[in-house]
Enzyme design. Structure first.
Site, PDB file in Angstrom:
ATOM      1  N   HIS A  85       1.579  -8.952  -3.624  1.00 27.39           N
ATOM      2  CA  HIS A  85       0.527  -8.017  -3.204  1.00 27.39           C
ATOM      3  C   HIS A  85       1.164  -6.625  -3.165  1.00 27.39           C
ATOM      4  CE1 HIS A  85      -3.286  -6.996  -1.197  1.00 27.39           C
ATOM      5  NE2 HIS A  85      -2.562  -6.134  -0.499  1.00 27.39           N
ATOM      6  N   ASP A 105       1.523 -17.625  -4.669  1.00 21.63           N
ATOM      7  CA  ASP A 105       1.905 -16.464  -5.468  1.00 21.63           C
ATOM      8  C   ASP A 105       0.659 -15.871  -6.112  1.00 21.63           C
ATOM      9  OD1 ASP A 105       3.316 -14.554  -6.809  1.00 21.63           O
ATOM     10  OD2 ASP A 105       4.217 -15.924  -8.273  1.00 21.63           O
ATOM     11  N   GLU A 128       2.610 -10.319   0.340  1.00 22.33           N
ATOM     12  CA  GLU A 128       2.841  -8.873   0.308  1.00 22.33           C
ATOM     13  C   GLU A 128       4.338  -8.598   0.428  1.00 22.33           C
ATOM     14  OE1 GLU A 128       0.912  -4.709   2.010  1.00 22.33           O
ATOM     15  OE2 GLU A 128       0.582  -6.555   3.128  1.00 22.33           O
ATOM     16  N   ASP A 147       0.860  -1.192   0.000  1.00 23.38           N
ATOM     17  CA  ASP A 147       0.000   0.000   0.000  1.00 23.38           C
ATOM     18  C   ASP A 147       0.889   1.233   0.000  1.00 23.38           C
ATOM     19  OD1 ASP A 147       0.651  -0.871   2.789  1.00 23.38           O
ATOM     20  OD2 ASP A 147      -0.293   1.034   3.278  1.00 23.38           O
TER      21      ASP A 147
END
Length: 635
Positions: A574, A604, A613, A250
């Site tokens: 991710h 994966d 992630e 993120d």
């Protein structure tokens, strides 16, 4: 019982139906207890033992080395007369490598142990040099050995005596061939460069661009309006919070996770600066007064300084209220906010800034003084607020990075707060030499009985403080306490070694799995290198290499866990950047979190944030692990 070639599996007890009296007579009394617990022991570390079995094992180990040397000599002679490969003669260029042969797919240092785990019944193996396929070693596997967490029967192929630089493959009769791997003194230089460049590509508040393997990765300037103080002051007031690194997959920014990240990176500099300094990272600051490594870390430090309130409190994070969707960084236009301060963020801020003060002083005295002044201000704030205070994040549903008292930690009193103030005091003392900081530090070390965490991350960074204290050259330390810290370090490091030796893939974390455990595997090298510095025992460095071997392919999947590096690396991490650009491969140089809730649960898959992630704290640990084995600088 099976002879496991380089390591000897001594699994007694239920598997061998051997009682205590038999163990004592067979192995000698000093290892009776260890064997009763099913430890795997390396024979070179047991030379002092006098059981009849070990007398036989010593002879076998000696014979193994003679056989290996003889094999290398005979192969060399055979190559001179044009002999062909014994097991590799039928190898075709179109053959696909198998994931059943599990080894470090990036490569090995010439003198390092080299062992592959083979997850199929087999007996013979060979090592062939690419591209011609010439055989350089043949041997027999050892095993099978039951791996405790995957329940596989693994066979071990030891090719440690192959030391010449080159590209090789391991061929196992009846199984197939491994992915190619390199042997050479510079084998970890490129992975270090790529992993460290990953931090540049994580930069926030600016555009970034890089070319890797012929593919261009880039995004435009992002988050240039960071951020708002609504949840701190109650008013919609703007304060500059630009810069820093995106935290993970993120785009938010968290002080607590920056703590262990920056702390481990600066620890890498303090431990391995001569090896790191010559490496150019090709960042905008390259060629400036700062070494590239420190210039990249400074990008994060400059942002962190903006997270300090005027009174010394440190805002916990800078974030949107909810995680954004699958969009590019420059397309996230939702307002982002400072959250209120918390004890954890303030304490790790002190540690980072105080450590940075001495690291940067030789290169930028003004910046060093700015960091030290900030550290002092936040330390005084902590003194005025001795009670633990969590940050109020009730308005946010992004990463909390908050102390969870219910998480089990054998070195912490149940419900006790993390020892991040210990790290703060350690770095201030080391950077200033002031007695007030040493007094605070030693009191905190006594409070935890000088115990180390064998596996640490952002929730508790005491280990960083203990390393600083142990290796300080400043006068005034309590000699008895220093001795206790050192002794406990070696006990902790020995436990890590045992965990690796009893695991079929030599995983230093053994059978422990959790969110981000690959970062834990890499971060254990901080403790192992510290143990090596005080003892000079090679087994600690070898276990550091075991960590890298595991991350680059000696694992249940037979794949690398780092994007862009090694064999079949993650393709779908991710990561919002990788998911939203037009480049086929993901952004390179990032360690994914790894199997979560068990040894066989990594996948994966883009959506699997629990196991796939990426995050700055995991990459910092990887950078440290790689830095230790960079080539020595040319004189």
């Amino acid at each position: 019982m099976q002879q496991a070639n380089f390591y000897y599996a001594t699994r007694i007890g239920a598997e061998a139906h051997c009682n205590a009296r038999a163990r004592k007579a067979f192995f000698g009394p000093r290892v009776n207890v260890a064997l009763a617990h099913g430890h795997v022991m390396r024979i070179d570390d047991l030379a002092q033992l006098n059981g009849p079995y070990f007398m036989r094992m010593r002879a076998l180990n000696s014979q193994r080395r003679k056989t290996c040397d003889a094999a290398m000599n005979s192969v060399s002679k055979a190559l001179l007369v044009g002999a062909t490969s014994l097991l590799g003669a039928n190898l075709q260029a179109t053959d696909e490598p198998t994931t059943l042969i599990r080894l470090n797919t990036v490569g090995y240092l010439p003198g390092a142990p080299k062992i592959a785990s083979v997850a199929a019944a087999c007996s013979n193996f060979s090592v062939v040099q690419m591209p011609e396929g010439a055989n350089v070693l043949t041997g027999k596997v050892a095993g099978p050995v039951l791996n405790p967490d995957t329940r596989e029967s693994l066979y071990l192929a030891d090719f440690s005596c192959v030391t010449n630089a080159g590209v090789y493959q391991l061929v196992v009769q009846g199984v197939g061939k491994s992915a190619p791997f390199r042997i050479g003194s510079t084998v970890y230089r490129e992975p270090f460069y790529v992993a460290m460049r990953g931090f540049y590509l994580w930069r926030c508040g600016t555009g970034v661009a890089a070319v890797y393997n012929g593919q261009r990765y880039e995004h435009g300037p992002c988050h240039t309006n960071d951020a708002w103080l609504d949840f701190v002051t109650g008013e919609h007031v703007h304060k500059d919070g630009t810069g820093g690194w995106h935290d993970a997959g993120d785009y938010n920014k968290y002080v607590v996770n920056a703590g262990v990240t920056v702390g481990v990176l600066l620890r890498a500099w303090e431990d391995f600066a001569p090896k790191i300094r010559p490496i150019r990272l090709d960042i905008p600051e390259s060629g400036g007064r700062l070494p590239d490594f420190l210039a990249e870390v400074k990008w994060e430090l400059d942002w962190l300084l903006k997270m300090q309130a005027p009174d010394g409190a440190v805002y916990h994070k800078l974030s949107t209220r909810e995680f954004c969707g699958w969009i590019r960084p420059e397309d996230e236009l939702t307002e982002r906010y400072f959250t209120p301060w918390g004890t954890e963020a303030t304490a790790v801020f002190v540690g980072m800034m105080a450590q940075a003060a001495r690291v940067y002083r030789p290169f930028d005295a003004a910046f060093a003084e700015k960091c030290l002044a900030a550290a002092r201000r936040s330390y005084e704030f902590l003194k005025a607020h001795p009670r633990y205070r969590p940050a109020d994040q009730s308005a946010f549903r992004t990463g909390p990075y908050e102390f969870a008292p219910e998480v089990e930690n054998p070195n912490r009193t149940p419900g006790a707060e993390p020892q991040n103030r210990l790290w703060a005091a350690a770095e201030l003392w080391e950077s200033t030499g002031e007695e007030q900081f040493l007094t605070d530090l030693e009191a905190r070390i006594r409070l935890i009985r000088a115990q180390w965490d064998h596996d640490f991350d952002w929730p508790d960074v005491r280990n960083l403080g203990l390393v600083t204290y142990l290796f300080s050259r400043r006068p005034g330390r309590d000699a008895a306490l220093v001795g206790q810290v050192q002794s406990n370090l070696l006990v902790t490091a020995d436990a890590i070694v045992r965990a690796a030796r009893t695991h079929g893939y030599a995983r230093p974390l053994g059978t422990r799995y959790y969110w981000g455990c690959n970062g834990g595997v890499a971060r254990q090298t901080v403790l192992l290198h510290a143990a090596y510095r005080v003892s000079q025992k090679q087994v600690y460095r070898e276990t550091c290499l075991d960590a890298l071997n595991h991350l680059f392919g000696r694992n249940y999947y037979g794949r690398s866990f780092v994007t862009g590096l090694g064999f079949r690396p993650p393709k779908n991490p991710h990561d919002r950047r990788s998911a939203t650009d037009s480049v086929p491969d993901p952004w390179p140089g990032y360690l994914v979190g790894g199997s979560h809730r068990g040894a066989m649960n990594w996948q994966d898959v883009l959506e699997d944030y629990r196991s796939n992630e990426i995050a700055i704290n995991w990459n910092a640990a990887l950078v440290y692990a790689l830095a230790a084995f960079l080539p020595e600088p040319e004189k």
